[in-house]
Design a protein around this motif. Structure first.
Motif, PDB file in Angstrom:
ATOM      1  N   PHE A  58      40.412  45.883  29.190  1.00 35.94           N
ATOM      2  CA  PHE A  58      41.292  46.711  30.009  1.00 35.94           C
ATOM      3  C   PHE A  58      42.696  46.132  30.068  1.00 35.94           C
ATOM      4  CE2 PHE A  58      37.032  47.494  31.782  1.00 35.94           C
ATOM      5  CZ  PHE A  58      36.989  48.884  31.731  1.00 35.94           C
ATOM      6  N   GLU A  59      43.659  47.013  30.303  1.00 35.55           N
ATOM      7  CA  GLU A  59      45.025  46.606  30.574  1.00 35.55           C
ATOM      8  C   GLU A  59      45.615  47.587  31.570  1.00 35.55           C
ATOM      9  OE1 GLU A  59      47.123  46.734  26.876  1.00 35.55           O
ATOM     10  OE2 GLU A  59      47.397  48.903  26.930  1.00 35.55           O
ATOM     11  N   GLU A  60      46.730  47.202  32.156  1.00 35.57           N
ATOM     12  CA  GLU A  60      47.371  48.073  33.144  1.00 35.57           C
ATOM     13  C   GLU A  60      48.204  49.136  32.449  1.00 35.57           C
ATOM     14  OE1 GLU A  60      50.941  47.295  36.138  1.00 35.57           O
ATOM     15  OE2 GLU A  60      49.079  46.358  36.855  1.00 35.57           O
ATOM     16  N   ASP A  61      47.966  50.394  32.816  1.00 33.98           N
ATOM     17  CA  ASP A  61      48.740  51.498  32.257  1.00 33.98           C
ATOM     18  C   ASP A  61      50.187  51.388  32.730  1.00 33.98           C
ATOM     19  OD1 ASP A  61      49.799  54.553  32.695  1.00 33.98           O
ATOM     20  OD2 ASP A  61      48.522  54.390  30.921  1.00 33.98           O
ATOM     21  N   GLU A  62      51.142  51.466  31.779  1.00 34.30           N
ATOM     22  CA  GLU A  62      52.546  51.259  32.115  1.00 34.30           C
ATOM     23  C   GLU A  62      53.098  52.343  33.034  1.00 34.30           C
ATOM     24  OE1 GLU A  62      54.771  50.865  28.545  1.00 34.30           O
ATOM     25  OE2 GLU A  62      53.864  48.952  27.961  1.00 34.30           O
ATOM     26  N   ILE A  63      52.528  53.547  32.978  1.00 31.94           N
ATOM     27  CA  ILE A  63      53.055  54.662  33.760  1.00 31.94           C
ATOM     28  C   ILE A  63      52.399  54.724  35.132  1.00 31.94           C
ATOM     29  CG2 ILE A  63      53.323  57.168  33.875  1.00 31.94           C
ATOM     30  CD1 ILE A  63      53.452  57.173  30.826  1.00 31.94           C
ATOM     31  N   SER A  64      51.065  54.759  35.146  1.00 28.57           N
ATOM     32  CA  SER A  64      50.349  54.933  36.409  1.00 28.57           C
ATOM     33  C   SER A  64      50.049  53.625  37.128  1.00 28.57           C
ATOM     34  CB  SER A  64      49.034  55.673  36.162  1.00 28.57           C
ATOM     35  OG  SER A  64      48.143  54.862  35.401  1.00 28.57           O
TER      36      SER A  64
END
Length: 374
Positions: free
Chosen positions: A168-174
């Motif tokens: 997993f990674e953090e979504d740049e938009i949400s």
């Protein structure tokens, strides 16, 4: 002078490397760079993990204690990797395998996966064995040899890919947690290769993290077709550039994101032309290009030294002086031959909250002699 090779075939992982930076992909195939590139124990543990999973049918079917069979394969592969690391001029610093970060976590997770497989094996009907319903470590080549890959497992209509990294990674938009796009693209290419081999599409993909439940990824044939075609196109673009004699720097895509984990930074002129103090904190450590201010000075701890550098470039302000200590000569054999005013590159340097710099276990020192020798 580094000579980039023509690459005959690509894979899901190499395609991702080419997507991020063509030059990094080419560097990864340059044998002359390997003595000067620091390895990654996490990747070595992943290699041992996959080796055991590859032998799962033998582990479950050869009789005796399956866990003992798995341990024997694990120990043999770890011994091989440990020997390779110990004979490498930079990787020897990581020491015995049991001291590698994550060793016991990966081993414990592997045991859980073996237990899961043992349960599935024992629960299967008498006339259905794992060997007829499941295929593991399937090597497939397609498109005239241009695209190949080794699929971890096809179980019925499911394609399974084991990952030892965070999926997993953090979504740049949400800002929400999302599956890494690179892993999704890799899974789609594996599905495409599986269809080339069997003539049928798998119905879903499953990403198994190091710990926790698998994550399902939808398999859409059109998306798989597109990702496979893109992987082949990237390979052809790379080879065309190499064949045409394109300046390697023109094949690079320098940015904090693209360069963060790249182990080839010391050799990349495009990186050094782009990097600046604004990149500080965005890489896998601070980087310095500069000159040696004075001979390394011995410290009280035997075999350790301090080194003062005049900074010319990197993530540290040019014109400043930096003192790095302690530097063990066992890790940095270059220390014994340094001379004042010698050009040097240092990567993967730690930075404290007060701004001061310090060497990490992963810090690498290379002189202009090293850089020019390849």
């Amino acid at each position: 002078m580094i000579s980039l090779p023509v690459i005959s075939s690509t894979s899901p992982s190499l395609a991702e490397a080419m997507r991020g930076c063509m030059l990094r992909a080419g560097f990864s195939r340059c044998a002359q760079l390997q003595p000067f590139v620091l390895g990654n124990p996490k990747a070595w543990l992943g290699t041992a993990y996959h080796k055991v999973m590859e032998e799962l049918p033998t582990i479950l079917g050869q009789g005796g204690d399956p866990m003992a069979n798995a341990d024997a394969i694990w120990n043999a592969e770890i011994a091989r990797l440990e020997q390779e690391a110990g004979s490498h001029p930079l990787n020897a610093r990581f020491g015995p395998a049991k001291s590698w970060k994550g060793y016991f976590l990966v081993q414990a997770t592997l045991r859980l996966r073996i237990e899961e497989a043992m349960s599935a094996w024992s629960a299967a009907p008498a006339d259905v064995t794992a060997s007829t319903s499941t295929a593991r470590e399937i090597e497939i080549t397609s498109s005239g040899g241009k695209l190949r890959g080794k699929i971890d497992m096809i179980r019925g209509d499911d394609l399974i890919d084991y990952k030892t990294g965070n999926i997993f990674e953090e979504d740049e938009i949400s800002g929400a947690s999302a599956v890494r796009p690179a892993y999704i693209r890799q899974l789609r290419i594996y599905a495409w290769l599986a269809r080339c081999s069997t003539g049928q599409w798998v119905k879903r993909g499953l990403l198994y993290p190091l710990a926790g439940a698998p994550v399902e990824v939808a398999i859409v044939p059109a998306e798989c077709d597109a990702d496979a075609a893109n992987a082949i196109a990237l390979l052809e673009d790379y080879n065309a550039a190499v064949t045409a004699g394109t300046d390697p720097a023109a094949m690079a895509s320098p940015s904090p994101d693209a360069c963060r984990w790249c182990p080839f930074k010391p050799f990349c002129t495009a990186f050094w032309a782009a990097v600046n103090p604004g990149w500080s904190g965005q890489l896998d450590g601070e980087v310095i290009r500069g000159t040696v201010a004075a001979l390394p000075q011995p410290l009280l701890a035997p075999g350790t030294f301090s080194l003062v550098l005049h900074v010319d470039g990197g993530t540290v302000e040019p014109g400043t002086s930096v003192r790095l200590a302690p530097l063990p000569s066992d890790f940095h054999q270059v220390l014994t031959g340094l001379t004042p005013e010698e050009s040097i590159i240092v990567t993967r340097i730690g930075r404290r909250s007060n701004g001061s710099l310090f060497p990490l276990l992963q810090t690498v020192l290379l002189t202009s002699h090293h850089i020019n020798s390849v």
